[in-house]
Design a protein around this motif. Structure first.
Motif, short mmCIF file in Angstrom:
data_model
loop_
_atom_site.label_atom_id
_atom_site.label_comp_id
_atom_site.label_asym_id
_atom_site.label_seq_id
_atom_site.Cartn_x
_atom_site.Cartn_y
_atom_site.Cartn_z
N LEU A 157 -13.24 -4.43 -6.74
CA LEU A 157 -14.38 -3.59 -7.09
C LEU A 157 -15.67 -4.26 -6.65
N THR A 158 -16.53 -3.51 -5.95
CA THR A 158 -17.86 -4.00 -5.58
C THR A 158 -18.89 -2.94 -5.91
N TRP A 159 -19.91 -3.33 -6.67
CA TRP A 159 -21.01 -2.42 -6.98
C TRP A 159 -22.06 -2.52 -5.88
N ASP A 160 -22.67 -1.42 -5.53
CA ASP A 160 -23.68 -1.35 -4.47
C ASP A 160 -23.16 -2.01 -3.19
N PRO A 161 -22.08 -1.48 -2.62
CA PRO A 161 -21.46 -2.13 -1.46
C PRO A 161 -22.35 -2.07 -0.22
N ARG A 162 -22.38 -3.16 0.50
CA ARG A 162 -23.09 -3.23 1.78
C ARG A 162 -22.61 -4.48 2.51
N PRO A 163 -22.62 -4.48 3.83
CA PRO A 163 -22.20 -5.66 4.58
C PRO A 163 -23.00 -6.89 4.15
N GLY A 164 -22.28 -8.01 4.02
CA GLY A 164 -22.92 -9.23 3.58
C GLY A 164 -22.62 -9.61 2.15
N ARG A 165 -22.03 -8.70 1.38
CA ARG A 165 -21.60 -9.06 0.04
C ARG A 165 -20.60 -10.20 0.11
N VAL A 166 -20.57 -11.05 -0.92
CA VAL A 166 -19.67 -12.19 -0.95
C VAL A 166 -18.65 -12.01 -2.07
N ASP A 167 -17.62 -12.84 -2.06
CA ASP A 167 -16.53 -12.65 -3.01
C ASP A 167 -16.97 -12.77 -4.46
N SER A 168 -18.00 -13.58 -4.73
CA SER A 168 -18.46 -13.74 -6.10
C SER A 168 -19.13 -12.47 -6.63
N GLU A 169 -19.37 -11.50 -5.76
CA GLU A 169 -19.97 -10.23 -6.17
C GLU A 169 -18.93 -9.14 -6.36
N ARG A 170 -17.66 -9.53 -6.40
CA ARG A 170 -16.57 -8.57 -6.60
C ARG A 170 -15.78 -8.93 -7.86
N ASN A 171 -15.04 -7.95 -8.35
CA ASN A 171 -14.04 -8.17 -9.39
C ASN A 171 -12.68 -7.77 -8.84
N CYS A 172 -11.67 -8.50 -9.23
CA CYS A 172 -10.32 -8.27 -8.69
C CYS A 172 -9.31 -8.08 -9.81
N VAL A 173 -8.46 -7.10 -9.64
CA VAL A 173 -7.27 -6.92 -10.49
C VAL A 173 -6.08 -7.02 -9.56
N SER A 174 -5.25 -8.02 -9.76
CA SER A 174 -4.19 -8.30 -8.80
C SER A 174 -2.80 -8.11 -9.40
N ASN A 175 -1.80 -8.24 -8.54
CA ASN A 175 -0.39 -8.16 -8.92
C ASN A 175 -0.02 -6.81 -9.53
N VAL A 176 -0.49 -5.75 -8.87
CA VAL A 176 -0.09 -4.40 -9.28
C VAL A 176 1.21 -4.09 -8.55
N ARG A 177 2.30 -4.12 -9.27
CA ARG A 177 3.61 -3.88 -8.66
C ARG A 177 4.66 -3.63 -9.74
N PRO A 178 4.60 -2.47 -10.39
CA PRO A 178 5.61 -2.20 -11.41
C PRO A 178 7.00 -2.16 -10.79
N PRO A 179 8.02 -2.63 -11.52
CA PRO A 179 7.98 -3.04 -12.94
C PRO A 179 7.74 -4.53 -13.13
N VAL B 138 0.84 -1.20 0.00
CA VAL B 138 0.00 0.00 0.00
C VAL B 138 0.87 1.25 0.00
N HIS B 139 1.93 1.25 0.80
CA HIS B 139 2.85 2.39 0.82
C HIS B 139 3.46 2.61 -0.57
N GLU B 140 3.90 1.54 -1.20
CA GLU B 140 4.66 1.67 -2.43
C GLU B 140 3.78 1.92 -3.65
N HIS B 141 2.58 1.35 -3.67
CA HIS B 141 1.78 1.40 -4.90
C HIS B 141 0.39 2.01 -4.74
N GLY B 142 -0.11 2.15 -3.51
CA GLY B 142 -1.46 2.65 -3.32
C GLY B 142 -1.69 4.05 -3.86
N PRO B 143 -0.87 5.05 -3.48
CA PRO B 143 -1.09 6.41 -3.98
C PRO B 143 -1.02 6.51 -5.50
N GLY B 144 -0.06 5.82 -6.10
CA GLY B 144 0.08 5.88 -7.55
C GLY B 144 -1.11 5.29 -8.27
#
Length: 243
Positions: free
Chosen positions: A182-204, A116-122
């Motif tokens: 990413l979660t559309w219409d967020p509220r407690p009780g949402r499950v993982d199948s209701e999210r989309n994930c983009v992973s491995n953000v760490r240039p280069p 988060v320190h290294e890549h979150g702000p960018g």
């Protein structure tokens, strides 16, 4: 670490093309000393990434605009690791302003505050630049947080979508990997199948901020059109960056 030239080590070219631990060689019936030491150093880096605390003041200084800070119901790191359920709940008494905005972006320590320190702000800046016409709530920094904490944050802020930028579980070749959920219409009780994930953000070595932001922005546009995220929403972008 310097890579040996091919004349000294015929596997050097292969190792230089991947962060995976391949072509390690052997010394008798064991690994060469250099490879064993590399493994131990990588393991130590992964452990440090999990246990190092998030420096909230430093992160706030690296972010633009108003920043809100929240904590999960896990009072400390040990509890956070032992009780994942508490990391999905806001600490008792947490209050957030109802914004009615389109989007909230949450920067959460997760299992790698270092990421988060290294890549979150960018990544946060790159994403917001790609969303003209979207109103955004103040950025939120969350400590001792799991992905699902974003649902409670998004619901409290009254937003249509939440994106959680969170430190991913460290591996032996990547202690600084950031994920975007990413979660559309967020509220407690949402499950993982209701999210989309983009992973491995760490240039280069992983996705660049631009590549990840392009994908998340496209997913947000699709979620707004569809009125849903998760398995109902597909990433139609290229599997690999061109060039």
């Amino acid at each position: 670490m310097a890579i040996s030239v091919a004349g000294d080590d015929p596997w050097a070219v292969l190792r230089s093309a991947t962060r995976a631990r391949v072509a390690l060689g052997r010394a008798g019936d064991a690994l060469p000393t250099a490879r064993e030491l590399e493994f131990r150093a990588a393991h130590a880096a992964a452990r440090d990434a999990v246990h190092s605390p998030l420096d909230v003041d430093r992160l706030r200084a690296d972010l633009d605009g108003e920043v809100l800070v929240v904590a999960s119901a896990a009072p400390d790191r040990a509890t956070y690791l032992q009780r994942p359920d508490l990391g999905r709940q806001l600490a008792e008494g947490t209050t957030l302003p109802a914004t009615g905005a389109d989007l909230a972006v949450v920067l959460a320590d997760g299992l790698s505050p270092r990421a988060v320190h290294e890549h979150g702000p960018g990544l946060a800046a790159a994403l917001l630049e790609r969303l003209p016409g979207w109103s955004a709530a103040p950025l939120v920094v969350a400590t001792q947080a799991r992905v699902a904490l974003g649902d409670a944050v998004g619901a409290a802020l009254g937003v249509r979508a939440v994106v959680v930028l969170i430190g991913e579980r460290p591996g032996l070749s990547s202690a600084d990997s950031l994920g975007a959920y990413l979660t559309w219409d967020p509220r407690p009780g949402r499950v993982d199948s209701e999210r989309n994930c983009v992973s491995n953000v760490r240039p280069p070595h992983g996705l660049s901020y631009a590549q990840a932001a392009d994908t998340v922005a496209a997913l947000l546009a699709g979620a707004r059109e569809l009125g849903a995220s998760g398995v109902a929403l597909k990433d139609e972008g290229p599997a690999l960056p061109s060039g």
